[in-house]
Design an enzyme around this catalytic site. Structure first.
Site, PDB file in Angstrom:
ATOM      1  CB  CYS A  12      -0.927  -0.028   1.075  1.00 53.55           C
ATOM      2  SG  CYS A  12      -0.070   0.095   2.666  1.00 53.55           S
ATOM      3  CG  ASN A  15       4.356  -1.569   5.214  1.00 58.96           C
ATOM      4  OD1 ASN A  15       5.982  -1.792   4.808  1.00 58.96           O
ATOM      5  ND2 ASN A  15       3.653  -2.472   4.948  1.00 58.96           N
ATOM      6  CB  CYS A  17      -3.390   2.088   6.975  1.00 56.53           C
ATOM      7  SG  CYS A  17      -2.484   4.159   8.538  1.00 56.53           S
ATOM      8  NE  ARG A  18      -4.531   1.898   2.221  1.00 51.33           N
ATOM      9  CZ  ARG A  18      -4.415   1.986   1.041  1.00 51.33           C
ATOM     10  NH1 ARG A  18      -5.445   2.228  -0.562  1.00 51.33           N
ATOM     11  NH2 ARG A  18      -3.163   3.207   1.068  1.00 51.33           N
ATOM     12  CB  SER A  19       0.212  -3.295   3.235  1.00 49.10           C
ATOM     13  OG  SER A  19       1.807  -1.878   3.262  1.00 49.10           O
ATOM     14  CG  ASP A 127      -4.921   5.344   2.728  1.00 54.14           C
ATOM     15  OD1 ASP A 127      -4.807   4.839   3.743  1.00 54.14           O
ATOM     16  OD2 ASP A 127      -4.447   6.691   1.999  1.00 54.14           O
TER      17      ASP A 127
HETATM   18  P1  4NP Z   1      -1.114   3.347   4.136  1.00 55.74           P
HETATM   19  O1  4NP Z   1      -2.274   4.320   4.307  1.00 55.74           O
HETATM   20  O2  4NP Z   1      -1.291   3.528   2.187  1.00 55.74           O
HETATM   21  O3  4NP Z   1      -2.817   2.418   3.829  1.00 55.74           O
HETATM   22  O4  4NP Z   1      -0.389   1.969   5.097  1.00 55.74           O
HETATM   23  C1  4NP Z   1      -1.135   5.627   4.680  1.00 55.74           C
HETATM   24  C2  4NP Z   1      -0.705   5.839   5.445  1.00 55.74           C
HETATM   25  C3  4NP Z   1      -0.075   6.799   5.569  1.00 55.74           C
HETATM   26  C4  4NP Z   1      -0.235   7.611   4.446  1.00 55.74           C
HETATM   27  C5  4NP Z   1      -0.618   7.503   3.760  1.00 55.74           C
HETATM   28  C6  4NP Z   1      -1.558   6.315   3.303  1.00 55.74           C
HETATM   29  N1  4NP Z   1       1.487   9.358   4.453  1.00 55.74           N
HETATM   30  O5  4NP Z   1       0.966   9.834   3.879  1.00 55.74           O
HETATM   31  O6  4NP Z   1       1.917   9.380   5.448  1.00 55.74           O
END
Ligand code: 4NP
Length: 156
Positions: A12, A15, A17-19, A127
């Site tokens: 994702c 890395n 939240c989702r993955s 997300d």
């Molecule tokens: P993830 O969520 O892709 O599911 O881990 C996010 C976590 C952090 C950010 C974006 C998405 N960020 O922009 O910091």
């Protein structure tokens, strides 16, 4: 002779939240099926913002609620991943665009949206990072659970 392991990398944007949720859910399903020796399972990020950090506290909270633990620390995807993993799963179309543009021409990995395995047909795992509460994380967990269970079943 022992067959080499099957392998999957969940990707994702950050890395955190989702993955890592998808990785922990798949690892739990594999363990419950007694197949932990058959799989290499990891997750990673498109970006490098959170490298070395554990998952978002809401991701840990949702996993804990479902009796799943994780010790993952965020890492960024690297070009070797495309030759080392059988499957690389993105969560949304932005991830897919990024993965396809990063993939070397000799990429071994099959690059797919994790949501293509959802028996309920929900293709995109949104997300939840900028959400206020945990609701989006619970939904992410449910999607990951459905998709990972179907993927594991498909892989035998
Ligand atoms: P993830 O969520 O892709 O599911 O881990 C996010 C976590 C952090 C950010 C974006 C998405 N960020 O922009 O910091």
């Amino acid at each position: 002779m022992a067959q080499s392991k099957k392998s999957v990398l969940f990707i994702c944007l950050g890395n955190i939240c989702r993955s890592p949720i998808a990785e922990a859910v798949f690892a739990k399903l594999v363990k419950d099926a007694g197949k932990q020796n058959e799989w290499n399972i990891d997750s990673g990020a498109i970006g490098n913002w959170h490298v070395g950090k554990g998952p978002d506290r809401r991701a840990i909270s949702v996993l804990t609620k479902h009796s799943i633990s994780t010790s993952h620390k965020a890492r960024q995807i690297k070009s070797r991943d495309f030759s080392e993993f059988d499957y690389i799963f993105g969560m949304d179309e932005d991830n897919m665009d990024d993965l396809k543009s990063m993939a070397p021409t000799n990429s071994k990995a099959k690059i797919e949206l994790l949501g293509t395995y959802d028996p309920q047909g929900e293709l995109i795992i949104r997300d939840p990072y900028y959400d206020n509460g945990e609701e989006g994380f619970e939904k992410c967990y449910q999607q990951c659970m459905r998709c990972c269970a179907a993927f594991l079943e498909r892989m035998g």
